[in-house]
Design a protein around this motif. Structure first.
Motif, mmCIF file in Angstrom:
data_model
loop_
_atom_site.group_PDB
_atom_site.id
_atom_site.type_symbol
_atom_site.label_atom_id
_atom_site.label_comp_id
_atom_site.label_asym_id
_atom_site.label_seq_id
_atom_site.Cartn_x
_atom_site.Cartn_y
_atom_site.Cartn_z
ATOM 1 N N GLU A 697 0.834 -1.201 0.000
ATOM 2 C CA GLU A 697 0.000 0.000 0.000
ATOM 3 C C GLU A 697 0.877 1.263 0.000
ATOM 4 O OE1 GLU A 697 -2.959 2.116 3.112
ATOM 5 O OE2 GLU A 697 -2.763 -0.060 3.304
ATOM 6 N N ARG A 728 -8.609 -5.484 2.385
ATOM 7 C CA ARG A 728 -7.877 -4.212 2.353
ATOM 8 C C ARG A 728 -8.259 -3.354 1.138
ATOM 9 N NH1 ARG A 728 -3.175 -4.334 5.669
ATOM 10 N NH2 ARG A 728 -3.818 -5.566 7.457
ATOM 11 N N ARG A 731 -8.373 0.597 1.123
ATOM 12 C CA ARG A 731 -7.102 1.312 1.233
ATOM 13 C C ARG A 731 -6.264 1.177 -0.046
ATOM 14 N NH1 ARG A 731 -5.546 -1.028 7.073
ATOM 15 N NH2 ARG A 731 -3.463 -0.293 6.557
ATOM 16 N N LEU A 732 -6.520 0.138 -0.845
ATOM 17 C CA LEU A 732 -5.750 -0.082 -2.070
ATOM 18 C C LEU A 732 -6.310 0.703 -3.250
ATOM 19 C CD1 LEU A 732 -5.297 -3.963 -1.715
ATOM 20 C CD2 LEU A 732 -3.519 -2.247 -1.392
#
Length: 817
Positions: A697, A728, A731-732
């Motif tokens: 990230e 995730r 957030r990616l």
């Protein structure tokens, strides 16, 4: 992977109990139960070849029952035959010899089965049985003669039938080829019936490729089957195949023709071979080097065994051969085939094709206006061909080298000078040229040439020359390294060539052993050289030298890590990278114990040392993951630490009126992310994927080069760990959105536009990979982002083209070793 042997040994202990349990089930009325038994046993044999060596007698009744039982379904028979085939492949033939009389009759019956799939599978088994009852590569006392007739006649019936399924036709041809090649000496009376059928199948477009492969087996057989009845008719047909636009057919045909020339040269006439050789010139070119290599091999065999057929070689084939010699793509097997051809043509003693004639042909372009058009890479292959020619007449070597020496000392042009040096080196590698007094000085003087090409050729030549007489040249090279600091880099390259060449043979290693301590001492004097290029060559020499005597030299490298000099530590750690090759070597067990010491330099205070430690770690993780798997608990935190952007390493440089930002930490971050990518491929089971994703990230917001790497990683992770990525996703997606929607400033240069375009494409590929995760489309951020892409015409067309071109994720791999 290092535990595989242990796993197999546990499985080995289970085999007797497993067979005992399965044995009871193999005569069950239930077809599903029996199919399950065979599926289990097939899996066992594939995982652990030879597992059933001592259990064959127990299995035979079950096999007979499933093949002979009237109530057995077609699938049951097919599964049984597939198991028998697997059994025959993965076990030594001798264990089946006592059971052939029980095993063969039901298989022969299946060959005559009306259902084509059973027939096809049975023919495959029959082919394997032929290899078992009479192996041609091993001595065997088994009496195969009682079975020859049954094997031949049941296969012949299928070979003759015209209305069979395509698969059965091909299997029948392949099986008959196997029978004739292994048992042909006991079927002399049948060859008159069988070989004409092969000829007929050769003329049929559907079966010609399989027939060519079957005839290759027959022609290669040590039994020397008499093929004369069909050779006259077959060769024109085979020659015509070389014109077909079917690569597999050309490759198979050239292999068969070479086998025929090698084993049946007395049965072939020049007229027969004329048609074949006439088809070769269009195939001798750089567009397909594998086909060109087979053509050259065929010509070599013809020159050795049927030279009368090469009367037109000079006019017909030589122009294409010479054009290929000048190709920059000529290398590897094709180059070796070219060298062999020149050697065999000279030895054949044909008019107009003597040593001097071919040498003049090779050198002619160098003195013509074409010389400027020849790629510098081609000079290497041309020099190797000159050396191969010279080895046929060693007495001419000194004269030829004198001729090249004149072009070195009085060069007509840098290209002629560099070629002459390469040719001297290639000849000197095989023939001792230390008797030519001015040679050494002339080569060393070329180090002062203004042309980089000539310098490089001189370095290469000195290294190769030295291998012709190590006692004479190696001390000279070591002295020169010490005496001439300006030529150090080139001389070290010569030393690297010497070590590499000598390491290729046991004899060479023995001769080099006497000089190891002198070389080692000389190399260590230059481990702290300011020039990074020089240090890298020193490191490569140290690494390759360590492979010669690892037990003595590896501890010396380990001890040298304690030095206070960061440059020396950089050289030592780089040297370790060159001891880790993809081939298993004796150094592996020693490295396993000490690799931790070398990788502890990941915590070194010096930035450069940490960077080369990451490169060495990457090499180990790619080539020999077993060396580092157990160290990952300590190494991973250090690796992740190097993925962070460090403000103290970013500085501003004034360039005239402009200020330019330089990030000294970029190279080490790139090395760290490359290591992470490699670990995904080789050590995924030892990684905490959630911690890993945190650092991926961070990379998505980094520099252009690192973003490109992390997009690739994201694509792999979507395939390997979809659930972790799904958790995730929010957030990616954000950094991906930023990349895709960023616009380049209006006054930017063309390069900036291209970089941004490539970033967008890579980010879109990562988005396409994320969308393949089950339930990813339910994520609001991703759905919103994809909707934005589809509502923007420019982005939509780009995204659609990427989705169309998307290859399977596992193909999108990148080798970062």
């Amino acid at each position: 992977m290092e535990q595989e042997e242990g796993t197999i040994s546990i499985l080995k202990q289970q085999v007797p109990a497993l067979v005992k349990s399965v044995h009871r089930q193999m005569k069950e009325k239930s077809i599903k139960t029996r199919q399950g038994c065979f599926a289990l046993l097939t899996e066992l044999v594939q995982v652990y070849p030879g597992a059933l060596t001592h259990h064959i007698p127990v299995l035979i009744p079950g096999i007979q029952f499933s093949l002979g039982d009237k109530n057995s379904s077609s699938n049951m028979k097919i599964d049984t035959l597939a198991f028998v085939h697997c059994l025959l492949i993965h076990h030594s033939g001798e264990v089946f010899h006592p059971h052939i009389s029980e095993l063969l009759p039901p298989v022969v019956t299946c060959v005559a089965d009306p259902f084509y799939k059973i027939t096809a599978e049975a023919l495959l088994v029959l082919q394997q049985i032929v290899k078992v009852i009479r192996p041609l590569d091993l001595a065997s006392s088994f009496d195969f003669t009682p079975y020859t007739g049954d094997l031949y006649h049941c296969t012949l019936a299928r070979l003759r039938a015209a209305d069979l399924d395509q698969e059965v036709k091909e299997r029948a041809i392949a099986c008959m080829g196997q029978i004739i090649s292994h048992l042909g000496d006991h079927l002399q009376g049948e060859l008159g019936t069988c070989l004409p059928i092969f000829l007929d199948r050769l003329r049929n477009e559907i079966t010609r490729l399989t027939t060519v492969k079957a005839l290759t087996k027959v022609a290669a057989s040590p039994l020397r089957i008499d093929l004369r009845p069909i050779l006259g008719d077959a060769l024109p047909v085979l020659a015509s195949f070389l014109r077909k636009n079917q690569r597999a057919l050309k490759l198979a045909t050239l292999t068969l023709l070479d086998t025929l020339v090698t084993n049946y040269s007395t049965a072939l006439s020049p007229q027969m071979l004329d048609k074949v050789l006439g088809e070769l010139p269009p195939l001798i070119n750089e567009s397909d080097l594998h086909i060109a290599q087979l053509c050259l091999t065929l010509l070599t065999s013809t020159a050795k065994l049927h030279k009368s057929s090469l009367a037109n070689f000079l006019q017909l084939i030589m122009p294409d051969v010479m054009a290929l010699v000048r190709s920059p793509l000529l290398q590897g097997g094709a180059l070796k085939a070219m060298q062999d051809l020149f050697e065999s043509v000279v030895r054949a003693g044909l008019p107009g094709l003597g040593y001097q004639d071919i040498l003049n042909h090779l050198l002619a372009p160098l003195v013509s206006p074409q010389a400027a058009n020849i790629h510098k890479q081609a000079y290497h292959s041309m020099a190797k061909c000159v050396a191969a020619l010279t080895l046929t007449h060693p007495s001419e070597a000194v004269g030829v080298v004198d001729r090249f020496l004149m072009d070195v000392t009085n060069p007509r042009s840098p290209t002629v000078q560099s070629f002459s040096l390469l040719a001297i080196g290639e000849i000197g590698k095989h023939i001792d040229l230390s008797g030519i007094p001015q040679l050494k000085d002339a080569v060393v003087a070329s180090f002062s040439s203004p042309s980089e090409e000539v310098k490089s050729a001189a370095s290469y030549a000195l290294g190769h020359l030295s291998c012709g007489n190590l006692q004479e040249y190696l001390p000279f090279v070591l002295t020169e390294i010490e005496a001439n600091p300006k030529r150090q880099y080139l001389l070290l390259h010569s030393l690297k060539e010497i070590i590499s060449l000598q390491s290729k043979s046991v004899e060479g290693v023995k001769v080099l052993q006497g000089f190891v301590s002198d070389i080692w001492a000389q190399l260590f004097r230059h481990t702290e050289c300011i020039e990074e290029g020089t240090r890298n060559v020193v490191a490569e020499c140290l690494g390759k030298l360590t492979l010669i005597n690892p037990s003595a030299l590896l501890p010396k490298l380990q001890e040298s890590l304690k030095t206070d000099s960061p440059m020396m530590r950089t050289t030592i750690v780089t040297a370790i990278k060159f001891t880790i090759s993809d081939q298993p070597t004796t150094i592996d067990s020693l490295l396993r114990h000490c690799i931790g010491d070398f990788l502890s330099t990941l915590q070194d205070p010096d930035l450069n040392v940490r960077r080369v430690a990451l490169v060495a770690f990457n090499s180990a993780a790619h080539n020999k993951p077993s060396l580092v798997r157990d160290l990952l608990d300590t190494i991973l935190p250090q690796l992740y630490n190097e993925t962070k952007v460090r403000k103290e390493l970013i500085r501003e440089v004034e360039m005239g009126p402009f200020k330019h930002t330089v990030d000294d930490g970029l190279d080490i971050r790139k090395a760290a992310f490359e290591c992470m990518y490699t670990l995904l491929e080789t050590c995924l089971d030892r990684i905490d994927i959630y911690v890993f994703l945190e650092h991926v990230e961070g990379g998505l917001r980094d520099h252009y080069d690192i973003k490109m790497l992390t997009y690739l990683m994201l694509t792999r992770l979507a395939h390997l760990c979809p659930q972790a990525v799904l958790q995730r996703l929010e957030r990616l997606v954000e950094p991906l959105r930023t990349t895709v929607t960023t616009k380049v400033k209006a006054n930017s240069v063309k390069q900036e536009y291209e970089k941004q375009d490539e970033l967008k494409r890579s980010a879109m590929r990562a988005v396409a990979a994320l969308l393949t995760i089950p339930d990813a489309d339910k994520n609001p951020q991703l759905s919103e982002f994809v909707a934005h892409i589809k509502s923007t015409p420019e982005l939509q067309s780009l995204f659609e083209s990427i989705q169309r071109d998307a290859c399977p994720t596992h193909d999108a791999m990148m080798d970062l070793s």
